[in-house]
Write a protein that holds these residues in place. Structure first.
Motif, PDB file in Angstrom:
ATOM      1  N   GLU A   1       0.865  -1.187   0.000  1.00 56.75           N
ATOM      2  CA  GLU A   1       0.000   0.000   0.000  1.00 56.75           C
ATOM      3  C   GLU A   1       0.901   1.236   0.000  1.00 56.75           C
ATOM      4  OE1 GLU A   1      -3.173   2.260   2.910  1.00 56.75           O
ATOM      5  OE2 GLU A   1      -3.164   0.058   2.868  1.00 56.75           O
ATOM      6  N   VAL A   2       0.762   2.082  -1.023  1.00 53.17           N
ATOM      7  CA  VAL A   2       1.639   3.239  -1.210  1.00 53.17           C
ATOM      8  C   VAL A   2       0.861   4.505  -0.908  1.00 53.17           C
ATOM      9  CG1 VAL A   2       3.121   4.466  -2.833  1.00 53.17           C
ATOM     10  CG2 VAL A   2       2.881   1.979  -3.007  1.00 53.17           C
ATOM     11  N   ASP A   3       1.431   5.364  -0.070  1.00 50.30           N
ATOM     12  CA  ASP A   3       0.862   6.680   0.209  1.00 50.30           C
ATOM     13  C   ASP A   3       1.365   7.644  -0.868  1.00 50.30           C
ATOM     14  OD1 ASP A   3       0.197   9.232   1.160  1.00 50.30           O
ATOM     15  OD2 ASP A   3       0.304   8.574   3.246  1.00 50.30           O
ATOM     16  N   LEU A   4       0.474   8.005  -1.811  1.00 46.83           N
ATOM     17  CA  LEU A   4       0.885   8.837  -2.938  1.00 46.83           C
ATOM     18  C   LEU A   4       1.360  10.208  -2.497  1.00 46.83           C
ATOM     19  CD1 LEU A   4      -1.665   8.078  -5.799  1.00 46.83           C
ATOM     20  CD2 LEU A   4       0.808   7.883  -5.887  1.00 46.83           C
ATOM     21  N   ALA A   5       0.646  10.823  -1.567  1.00 51.79           N
ATOM     22  CA  ALA A   5       1.016  12.162  -1.112  1.00 51.79           C
ATOM     23  C   ALA A   5       2.411  12.160  -0.479  1.00 51.79           C
ATOM     24  CB  ALA A   5      -0.016  12.691  -0.129  1.00 51.79           C
ATOM     25  N   ALA A   6       2.683  11.149   0.367  1.00 49.36           N
ATOM     26  CA  ALA A   6       3.998  11.068   0.996  1.00 49.36           C
ATOM     27  C   ALA A   6       5.083  10.778  -0.030  1.00 49.36           C
ATOM     28  CB  ALA A   6       3.991   9.989   2.070  1.00 49.36           C
ATOM     29  N   LEU A   7       4.781   9.957  -1.031  1.00 43.31           N
ATOM     30  CA  LEU A   7       5.765   9.650  -2.063  1.00 43.31           C
ATOM     31  C   LEU A   7       6.110  10.887  -2.881  1.00 43.31           C
ATOM     32  CD1 LEU A   7       7.453   7.631  -3.691  1.00 43.31           C
ATOM     33  CD2 LEU A   7       5.399   7.132  -5.040  1.00 43.31           C
ATOM     34  N   LEU A   8       5.109  11.665  -3.269  1.00 45.74           N
ATOM     35  CA  LEU A   8       5.366  12.868  -4.059  1.00 45.74           C
ATOM     36  C   LEU A   8       6.096  13.927  -3.245  1.00 45.74           C
ATOM     37  CD1 LEU A   8       1.986  13.150  -6.003  1.00 45.74           C
ATOM     38  CD2 LEU A   8       4.211  12.507  -6.928  1.00 45.74           C
ATOM     39  N   ARG A   9       5.795  14.016  -1.952  1.00 43.06           N
ATOM     40  CA  ARG A   9       6.496  14.988  -1.103  1.00 43.06           C
ATOM     41  C   ARG A   9       7.968  14.647  -0.964  1.00 43.06           C
ATOM     42  NH1 ARG A   9       1.915  14.608   2.343  1.00 43.06           N
ATOM     43  NH2 ARG A   9       3.113  13.189   3.686  1.00 43.06           N
ATOM     44  N   SER A  10       8.298  13.375  -1.040  1.00 47.64           N
ATOM     45  CA  SER A  10       9.694  12.961  -0.858  1.00 47.64           C
ATOM     46  C   SER A  10      10.543  13.176  -2.104  1.00 47.64           C
ATOM     47  CB  SER A  10       9.749  11.481  -0.465  1.00 47.64           C
ATOM     48  OG  SER A  10       9.310  10.666  -1.545  1.00 47.64           O
ATOM     49  N   GLN A  11       9.916  13.527  -3.234  1.00 45.59           N
ATOM     50  CA  GLN A  11      10.648  13.683  -4.480  1.00 45.59           C
ATOM     51  C   GLN A  11      11.184  15.105  -4.620  1.00 45.59           C
ATOM     52  OE1 GLN A  11      11.018  10.731  -6.116  1.00 45.59           O
ATOM     53  NE2 GLN A  11       9.818  10.029  -4.360  1.00 45.59           N
ATOM     54  N   PRO A  12      12.271  15.284  -5.402  1.00 48.80           N
ATOM     55  CA  PRO A  12      12.831  16.629  -5.592  1.00 48.80           C
ATOM     56  C   PRO A  12      11.896  17.492  -6.411  1.00 48.80           C
ATOM     57  CG  PRO A  12      13.911  15.052  -7.041  1.00 48.80           C
ATOM     58  CD  PRO A  12      13.035  14.253  -6.116  1.00 48.80           C
ATOM     59  N   ARG A  13      11.746  18.739  -6.016  1.00 48.40           N
ATOM     60  CA  ARG A  13      10.921  19.699  -6.733  1.00 48.40           C
ATOM     61  C   ARG A  13      11.730  20.977  -6.922  1.00 48.40           C
ATOM     62  NH1 ARG A  13       8.547  15.932  -7.778  1.00 48.40           N
ATOM     63  NH2 ARG A  13       6.385  15.354  -7.437  1.00 48.40           N
ATOM     64  N   PRO A  14      12.575  21.049  -7.957  1.00 51.15           N
ATOM     65  CA  PRO A  14      13.398  22.254  -8.163  1.00 51.15           C
ATOM     66  C   PRO A  14      12.534  23.473  -8.407  1.00 51.15           C
ATOM     67  CG  PRO A  14      14.130  20.432  -9.561  1.00 51.15           C
ATOM     68  CD  PRO A  14      12.838  20.020  -8.963  1.00 51.15           C
ATOM     69  N   GLY A  15      12.871  24.573  -7.742  1.00 52.86           N
ATOM     70  CA  GLY A  15      12.193  25.835  -7.984  1.00 52.86           C
ATOM     71  C   GLY A  15      10.821  25.966  -7.362  1.00 52.86           C
ATOM     72  N   MET A  16      10.383  24.989  -6.530  1.00 50.87           N
ATOM     73  CA  MET A  16       9.035  25.063  -5.974  1.00 50.87           C
ATOM     74  C   MET A  16       8.873  26.221  -5.007  1.00 50.87           C
ATOM     75  SD  MET A  16       6.924  22.951  -7.233  1.00 50.87           S
ATOM     76  CE  MET A  16       5.634  22.922  -5.987  1.00 50.87           C
ATOM     77  N   GLY A  17       9.967  26.660  -4.352  1.00 49.21           N
ATOM     78  CA  GLY A  17       9.844  27.735  -3.383  1.00 49.21           C
ATOM     79  C   GLY A  17      10.041  29.120  -3.959  1.00 49.21           C
ATOM     80  N   ALA A  18      10.293  29.208  -5.267  1.00 45.90           N
ATOM     81  CA  ALA A  18      10.625  30.508  -5.851  1.00 45.90           C
ATOM     82  C   ALA A  18       9.407  31.412  -5.967  1.00 45.90           C
ATOM     83  CB  ALA A  18      11.254  30.291  -7.231  1.00 45.90           C
ATOM     84  N   ARG A  19       8.271  30.862  -6.469  1.00 46.50           N
ATOM     85  CA  ARG A  19       7.028  31.619  -6.664  1.00 46.50           C
ATOM     86  C   ARG A  19       7.291  32.908  -7.440  1.00 46.50           C
ATOM     87  NH1 ARG A  19       3.507  28.241  -6.781  1.00 46.50           N
ATOM     88  NH2 ARG A  19       2.005  29.946  -6.733  1.00 46.50           N
TER      89      ARG A  19
END
Length: 794
Positions: free
Chosen positions: A326-344
């Motif tokens: 059983e995979v928690d999708l939200a937790a899996l996506l949060r653990s992945q790199p997201r370049p530039g997500m904090g730039a806004r």
């Protein structure tokens, strides 16, 4: 059966739960190469060879359902799509259908569950699927695909719809249809994915081919670059290169605003984005040490409708274990790199210019506002002690009122009906660009630009009215045509090298050209005179990109590893004393190097309205965003393309077109051999990828349409390609050239009524496309350009 065990992600450095192993069972026979089945309520797999085991994914405490009826090992299992839930299983001796509701009732009553035999002695069945209404089962047996009642693929027509060529020497292991994106995806044993378009009129064309291992390596590199340097692990010894067979494909319902797929492989699970053809998340089995299965031989996945949980049924490649994860999708996506997500970041400025900004012109507004009350009070004091005298012929200067400064903004009023004031300086009426205009279709005009077959390197329509077209040639000349390619072009000569860049000022008075001779020149478009020349003494290296910026207040250019901002006063007048010297002058305001001090290969900024952001591409395949209001770098993306970017193109709109404000945050990048990528400035995420046009050697150009709906690009097969921003494959190919299409450009103007004398002349908007060897042409509907020049009208 073993108790459920929980697994936590320790490799990500946090205790968020990602995977839970809910069931584990060991069979007497291996199921490593059997197609497993997983639905939203149940999962099914062969147990001990000829039996079926059904687990409940909603309530793990439910007793497993054991189904017996086959006499040979089960080789394929599939769930139905309707109610009641059906299960279809196949072996060498028979194909059977099971009603799970009835089977469970019989099991609770102590009776053996029974299934219905659909067919017998079909041979080894490798795969089977049920139709959406569960009335027909498609069975893959040997070299045949059977519907059990008729050997056809299209039930309505009873005929073959499409047959592809041989895709790979390896076996095709999985197949899935995605209704949202209208795409078909096939996976093979050598880790290749083929994406086909099922949209009407696309004729089942192959959109792209993806190497899963290369995508995994790119994702890992991006993940490493997003981590702080002090937290990065030291490089490990070189590992043996592994293949990632595509064992299973399934729709993935997650929080991302795009159609995604689950990809099951022997080493882990992947979430694949069907819009940009990139991986969004990676889950390696070996990173979760407590999992019972580290290398999978077969798998099946299913996402729940809410998009929060997903289930994965695995069988071990080496061994006889079968496990349900059983995979928690939200937790899996949060653990992945997201370049530039904090730039806004935002192309549209949300605040005024800072006093420390290089774009700041000085305290004009503040001084005017403070001096005005003092002047009025002084005037009142004088009038109070003096006789009142009226001078009727003296007009008020208006200097006592503070000037009003309004920042120009892009046209975003979707309620506007396109009407303009009747008092207009131009002699023609302007109408809004038709947002629902059809795509270019047929060639309407073609023109040889040069007698010596010199290549056209760049083209651009005049920004204000789109009535003129500038071309930069390899024979050191710049030409300006009328938009319909009629009449004699204006010739601007003076460079000693190929012209690499041409750019119009926003008001259409000036034309900027940059050349490989290391000089930058600004011309008077009306008088065909040189107004400003900046030579090699000012730029250490040749100018790669140059343009007007900030509503013509500055010139922005790149030279070597830095870009420069120049404040210019442009005039065609001469000095009063030294008549040989021009009055035009240029003052450097800012020089900003790239973060990694690499050569800038492309530069882009908006000149149609005030914007603080500048985009710069580096030779090391990076993309950097600079905020000139703050005078610093705002974001840096690594590995944007597989090769260096040769053009950045922003959606700048047009004064004739109305777009939603958020549409101006979109921009496109292109690199040789790596297609075109569509990005969102706010998140710095690649939202879509355009592939299908051959571009392996030459730096073919791209262009946005003024309505923001289309992206045009050149190609090496002598065609110009048009993509809709909502589709990843091209919508139309425009023919007519004899060589590689190097540059494309959309006219910014809409349908125009030209009033002249007693005639009413109607011209239409065009897309210009140019080839590598001196011709140009036009086509009906929106238009694009090449070194032949072709214009296509809307």
């Amino acid at each position: 059966m073993e108790e459920p065990r929980e697994t936590f992600s320790t490799s990500e450095g946090h205790g968020g739960e990602i995977v839970v192993e809910t069931h584990v069972v060991e069979s007497t026979e291996s199921a490593s190469h059997v197609h497993l089945a997983c639905s939203r309520q149940h999962c099914a797999f062969p147990l001990d060879g000829d039996a079926l085991c059904v687990w409940s994914t909603q309530d793990p405490s439910h007793q497993p359902l054991i189904l017996r009826g086959h006499h040979r090992p089960v080789t394929a299992v599939a769930f139905g799509n309707a109610h009641p839930l059906l299960l279809c299983s196949a072996s060498r001796d028979r194909v059977m259908m099971w009603n799970l509701g009835e089977c469970r009732e019989k099991m609770l009553d102590g009776q053996p569950p029974r299934g219905t035999v659909l067919h017998t002695l079909l041979g080894e069945v490798l795969c089977l699927r049920l139709s959406p209404d569960d009335r027909v089962a498609a069975v893959c047996a040997g070299e045949r695909i059977l519907m059990l009642d008729t050997e056809v693929w299209d039930r309505r027509k009873g005929s073959l719809i499409h047959s592809s060529s041989v895709l790979t020497a390896s076996s095709l292991l999985s197949l899935v249809l995605d209704p949202g994106s209208q795409q078909l995806v096939a996976g093979s044993a050598d880790g290749q994915l083929w994406v086909f378009s099922l949209a009407e009129g696309h004729h089942y064309r192959c959109v792209t081919r993806v190497d899963l291992r290369k995508q995994r390596d790119t994702f890992s590199t991006r993940k490493l670059s997003s981590c702080p340097e002090d937290s990065r692990l030291p490089p490990t010894k070189e590992e043996v290169e592994e293949t990632l067979p595509v064992l299973s494909l399934a729709p993935c319902e997650c929080e991302l605003n795009a159609s995604c797929l689950w990809i099951g492989s022997s080493a882990g699970l992947f979430i694949f984005n069907l819009a940009n053809f990139e991986l969004e998340a990676v889950l390696h089995f070996k990173e979760f040490g407590s999992l019972s299965i580290q290398v999978a031989g077969s798998c099946a996945m299913m996402s729940r409708p809410c998009g929060r949980k997903a289930f994965c049924l695995l069988s071990a490649l080496f061994g006889k274990k079968i496990a349900l994860l059983e995979v928690d999708l939200a937790a899996l996506l949060r653990s992945q790199p997201r370049p530039g997500m904090g730039a806004r970041l935002s192309v549209l400025p949300s605040s005024g210019v800072l006093p420390t900004s290089p774009l700041y012109f000085g305290p004009i507004e503040e001084t005017s506002a403070k001096l005005a009350p003092q002047k009025r009070s002084a005037a009142r004091a004088i009038v109070k002690d003096q006789p009142l005298v009226f001078h009727s012929k003296v007009a008020s200067s208006g200097y006592t009122a503070a000037p009003r400064v309004t920042m120009f903004s892009p046209k975003t009023n979707v309620q506007n009906d396109g009407k303009r004031p009747s008092k207009c300086k131009n002699s023609y009426r302007c109408k809004d660009y038709p947002l629902e205009s059809p795509l270019p279709s047929k060639l309407s005009r073609q023109l040889a630009v040069s007698h010596d077959q010199a290549a056209v390197h760049c083209v651009q329509y005049s920004a204000g009215d789109g009535q003129r077209l500038a071309c930069g040639l390899a024979n050191h000349l710049s030409l300006v045509f009328s938009a319909d390619l009629t009449g004699t072009p204006a010739v601007f000569s003076g460079h000693s090298g190929a012209v690499s860049t041409v750019c119009w000022s926003h008001d259409g008075r000036w034309l900027l050209s940059a050349s490989q001779d290391g000089t930058l020149r600004v011309w008077s478009a009306r008088r065909q005179e040189l107004a400003l020349c900046l030579g090699k003494d000012m730029f250490p290296r040749p100018v790669r990109s140059a343009q007007f910026y900030y509503l013509d207040a500055f010139i922005l250019l790149s030279s070597g590893p830095e870009f420069q901002l120049l404040k210019c006063h442009i005039s065609t007048g001469k000095d009063d004393v030294r008549r040989y010297k021009q009055k035009s002058r240029c003052t450097p305001v800012l020089k900003l190097p790239t973060t990694e001090a690499v050569e800038v290969t492309s530069l882009s900024a908006v000149n149609e309205f005030y914007s603080y952001l500048v985009l710069a591409a580096g030779r090391n395949r990076t993309l950097e965003v600079f905020d000139l209001n703050a005078g610093r770098s705002a974001a840096l993306l690594a590995g944007v393309h597989s090769r260096p970017i040769h053009q950045i193109c922003q959606n700048k709109g047009s004064s004739f077109a109305t777009q939603h404000p958020q549409a101006y945050h979109l921009f496109a990048t292109t690199a040789t051999g790596d297609g075109v990528k569509l990005w969102d400035m706010r998140t710095l995420r690649c939202e879509r990828r355009f592939e299908g046009h051959p571009n392996r050697c030459h730096p073919c150009g791209i262009a946005w349409s003024p309505c923001g709906r289309y992206v045009a690009c050149g190609a090496e097969d002598r065609h110009a390609y048009l993509y809709e921003t909502s589709s990843s494959t091209f919508s139309r190919r425009l023919a007519g050239h004899s060589d590689t299409v190097m540059a494309v450009a959309f006219s910014p103007s809409a349908v125009q009524d030209l009033a002249g004398g007693r005639r009413l002349i109607r011209s239409r908007e065009c897309l210009l496309h140019t080839t590598a060897h001196g011709h140009a042409g036009t086509s009906e509907r929106p238009t694009a350009v090449s070194s032949t020049c072709a214009v296509r009208f809307l």
